[in-house]
Design a protein around this motif. Structure first.
Motif, short mmCIF file in Angstrom:
data_model
loop_
_atom_site.label_atom_id
_atom_site.label_comp_id
_atom_site.label_asym_id
_atom_site.label_seq_id
_atom_site.Cartn_x
_atom_site.Cartn_y
_atom_site.Cartn_z
N GLU A 1 15.03 39.89 0.72
CA GLU A 1 15.75 40.14 1.96
C GLU A 1 15.10 41.20 2.84
N LEU A 2 14.32 42.10 2.25
CA LEU A 2 13.70 43.15 3.05
C LEU A 2 12.69 42.59 4.03
N THR A 3 11.94 41.60 3.58
CA THR A 3 10.85 40.96 4.33
C THR A 3 9.68 41.91 4.53
N GLN A 4 9.92 43.06 5.14
CA GLN A 4 8.85 44.02 5.40
C GLN A 4 9.36 45.45 5.26
N ILE A 5 8.50 46.31 4.74
CA ILE A 5 8.71 47.76 4.79
C ILE A 5 7.58 48.32 5.64
N PHE A 6 7.96 49.05 6.70
CA PHE A 6 6.96 49.66 7.60
C PHE A 6 6.84 51.15 7.28
N TYR A 7 5.60 51.63 7.21
CA TYR A 7 5.34 53.05 7.00
C TYR A 7 4.95 53.69 8.33
N PRO A 8 5.44 54.89 8.61
CA PRO A 8 5.22 55.50 9.94
C PRO A 8 3.76 55.80 10.21
N SER A 9 3.39 55.63 11.48
CA SER A 9 2.02 55.93 11.92
C SER A 9 1.97 57.23 12.72
N ASN A 10 2.84 58.15 12.38
CA ASN A 10 2.86 59.45 13.05
C ASN A 10 3.20 60.53 12.03
N ASP A 11 2.88 61.75 12.39
CA ASP A 11 3.20 62.93 11.56
C ASP A 11 2.65 62.81 10.13
N TYR A 12 1.45 62.26 10.01
CA TYR A 12 0.84 62.15 8.69
C TYR A 12 0.82 63.50 7.98
N GLN A 13 1.12 63.45 6.69
CA GLN A 13 1.15 64.62 5.81
C GLN A 13 2.21 65.64 6.22
N GLY A 14 3.20 65.18 6.97
CA GLY A 14 4.32 66.05 7.28
C GLY A 14 5.22 66.22 6.05
N LYS A 15 6.26 67.02 6.20
CA LYS A 15 7.13 67.30 5.06
C LYS A 15 8.06 66.12 4.79
N LYS A 16 8.71 65.60 5.83
CA LYS A 16 9.65 64.50 5.67
C LYS A 16 9.20 63.31 6.51
N GLY A 17 9.91 62.20 6.35
CA GLY A 17 9.58 61.05 7.17
C GLY A 17 10.63 59.96 7.08
N ILE A 18 10.56 59.05 8.05
CA ILE A 18 11.42 57.88 8.06
C ILE A 18 10.55 56.63 7.98
N LEU A 19 10.83 55.78 7.03
CA LEU A 19 10.16 54.48 7.00
C LEU A 19 11.19 53.40 7.30
N LEU A 20 10.71 52.22 7.70
CA LEU A 20 11.60 51.09 7.91
C LEU A 20 11.87 50.44 6.56
N GLY A 21 13.11 50.55 6.10
CA GLY A 21 13.45 50.01 4.79
C GLY A 21 13.47 48.50 4.78
N TYR A 22 13.71 47.90 5.95
CA TYR A 22 13.53 46.45 6.11
C TYR A 22 13.35 46.12 7.58
N TYR A 23 12.66 45.05 7.83
CA TYR A 23 12.56 44.44 9.15
C TYR A 23 12.51 42.94 8.89
N ASN A 24 13.62 42.27 9.17
CA ASN A 24 13.74 40.86 8.78
C ASN A 24 14.20 40.00 9.95
N PHE A 25 14.21 38.69 9.73
CA PHE A 25 14.47 37.74 10.79
C PHE A 25 15.28 36.55 10.28
N ASN A 26 15.89 35.84 11.22
CA ASN A 26 16.53 34.54 10.96
C ASN A 26 17.54 34.63 9.82
N ASP A 27 17.44 33.75 8.81
CA ASP A 27 18.46 33.68 7.76
C ASP A 27 18.61 35.00 7.00
N LYS A 28 17.50 35.67 6.74
CA LYS A 28 17.58 36.95 6.02
C LYS A 28 18.25 38.01 6.88
N ALA A 29 17.94 38.01 8.16
CA ALA A 29 18.59 38.96 9.06
C ALA A 29 20.07 38.67 9.19
#
Length: 502
Positions: free
Chosen positions: A358-386
């Motif tokens: 159901e997740l389809t994709q997990i996206f990792y951030p392209s900013n603030d590399y090697q920072g302390k915290k971060g937000i990733l996309l836990g899922y990005y899905n479409f159609n039936d899964k969405a």
């Protein structure tokens, strides 16, 4: 002495002389139309139903609010310096008009890492490689190797029905051997391309290359199925180089808003659109008060599924095109973690992990590399899964994202802090992610909306071949501005903007 001519400058001649335009929707298309019309001397009013501008160009930050049609209100509780892009997150290098507006509006850009061979494929199933996280580079190179091996052998044994000369065959085989990393016997064997078990280092540490997976293992684990072959580097819109706005994609919307702030009415929900014999009348509710506005022309950028529920007197063809519009179902969830374990533990800097669940994709951030915290996309899905994920409560979505994501990143359990989800087809101001057409609806529904319905013009990504992209909104806005200006600059009578409480 020559007039400067920046790339993609919009040099329309003539003057609007204060003629009035009411613009419905304060997203990228609506604000861009107002921005360009202002330059030409028109009087513009933008009606935006939300409490913010930008539409789908939205970066979720601490305090961001959202209410969905089957869920209550939710508020983001991220750290103040963190965000994720709930809508557009990438700008292709060939979307020159988007890049032009970023430059003109002073929005700085940075590289967006869309392709990362160090991310994972994860296939749930019963195969030998199922339920294991497999580095993208391993699958890419193994499949490339086995495929080129098969083709090189077939050409070498004259088993392909081609018109190759001997010299042609030798050249193709030479290319296949280089492309697939084949040995002199035209066999695929693992090389450093697919990574190491032990990294090279000082003195005698030459590194240990990992063994390839067999073709039968890859096939039996579903890793050649379409879930994993929406390959970014093959898709035109996703080929590198890609960009993102520094500090969040909403910086583009905010920069536009500064230019049209005097024209923009927020919390103004459109109730009806009426073409008059001369001009157009729009009724709307602003902070609970019913109002109306009359203008020379209207530019409507409201998403079609939403527009379908607004009273209007459009022609039958236009009304049918609006009512039968198709938009994709799509969902995203941002997950905040107390440390960037994907970088620290797994050396993943940007890019995408693909799954068949159901997740389809997990996206990792392209900013603030090697920072302390971060937000990733836990899922990005479409159609039936969405749809399945969108039908869940906010809490159940989180439970799903954490449980499925932990199969790939067990660090979730100890590092998770906060989450926020958006199912665009559940957002009442959108009712979908972006327009979807078939070859048939391009000939019918799409065509009907390219022309004005009397005094009302239509604009947005849904009226381009750049669906889902900000470029569609920019391109459509410019196209409609040119049409409106060509029409009104030839007229002699203006219908001044008037407002009244209903």
């Amino acid at each position: 002495m020559l007039k400067s001519a920046p790339a993609l400058a919009f040099d329309l001649t003539g003057n609007g002389n204060g003629k009035s335009i009411v613009i419905l929707g304060g997203g990228i298309a609506g604000m861009t139309a107002a921005y360009e019309l202002n330059k030409l001397g028109y009087t513009c009013t933008i009606l935006e139903t939300r409490e913010r501008s930008g539409g789908r160009c939205w970066s979720v930050r601490n305090g961001s609010l959202s209410t969905e049609i089957t869920n209550g209100k939710q508020q983001a509780k991220f750290d103040n310096d963190l965000y994720f892009n709930a809508g557009p997150s990438r700008i292709p290098h060939h979307h020159q008009l988007t890049l032009h507006y970023c430059k003109e509006l002073g929005v700085p850009l940075q590289i967006y890492n869309n392709v990362n061979e160090n991310a994972y494929y994860f296939s749930e199933g019963k195969g030998a490689l199922s339920n294991k996280k497999i580095r993208v580079r391993e699958i890419h190179n193994d499949l490339r190797g086995y495929t080129t091996e098969l083709l090189a052998k077939a050409i070498d044994q004259n088993k392909l029905d081609t018109g190759f000369t001997k010299e042609d065959s030798e050249k193709v085989i030479s290319w296949l051997m280089a492309e697939g990393g084949l040995d002199p016997d035209k066999l695929y064997k693992a090389s450093a391309r697919r990574g190491y078990i032990e990294q090279p280092g000082p003195k005698n540490r030459s590194g240990k290359i990992s063994d390839p997976y067999t073709l039968s293992e890859i096939l039996g684990s579903g890793l050649m199925e379409p879930d994993f072959y929406n390959v970014a580097e093959y898709t035109y819109e996703l080929q590198m180089t890609m960009f993102q706005a520094v500090g969040g994609m909403d910086q583009i919307a905010k920069a536009l808003e500064k230019k049209v702030a005097a024209n923009l009415k927020l919390n103004a929900k459109v109730d009806s659109i009426t073409n008059l014999d001369q001009g157009v009348k729009v009724t709307y509710t602003e902070k609970g008060v019913s109002k109306s506005i009359t203008a020379d022309l209207c530019i409507c950028t409201i998403p079609l599924p939403v527009l379908s529920n607004i009273n209007h007197n459009f022609s039958g063809d236009v009304s049918r095109s609006i009512d039968f519009a198709s938009y994709i179902q799509t969902s995203k969830m941002g997950l905040q973690f107390k440390r960037r374990f994907w970088e620290e533990d797994e050396a993943i800097y940007g890019g995408i992990t693909h799954t068949n669940n159901e997740l389809t994709q997990i996206f990792y951030p392209s900013n603030d590399y090697q920072g302390k915290k971060g937000i990733l996309l836990g899922y990005y899905n479409f159609n039936d899964k969405a749809k399945a994920v969108g039908d869940l409560s906010y809490q159940d979505r989180l439970t799903l994202a954490l449980s499925k994501g932990s199969l790939i990143h067990p660090q979730y359990a100890n590092e998770f802090e906060n989450a926020f989800s958006v199912s665009w087809h559940k957002v009442p101001e959108n009712l979908g992610g972006w327009a979807v057409y078939t070859s048939e609806t391009r000939k019918t529904q799409y065509q009907a909306l390219l022309k004005p319905d009397k005094q009302t013009y239509f604009a947005g990504e849904h009226l381009t071949y750049l669906n889902a992209w900000m470029a569609g909104a920019f391109e459509s806005a410019r196209s409609v501005v040119a049409d409106v200006h060509a029409r009104l600059s030839e007229q002699r009578i203006a219908y001044p903007t008037t407002e009244s409480k209903g």
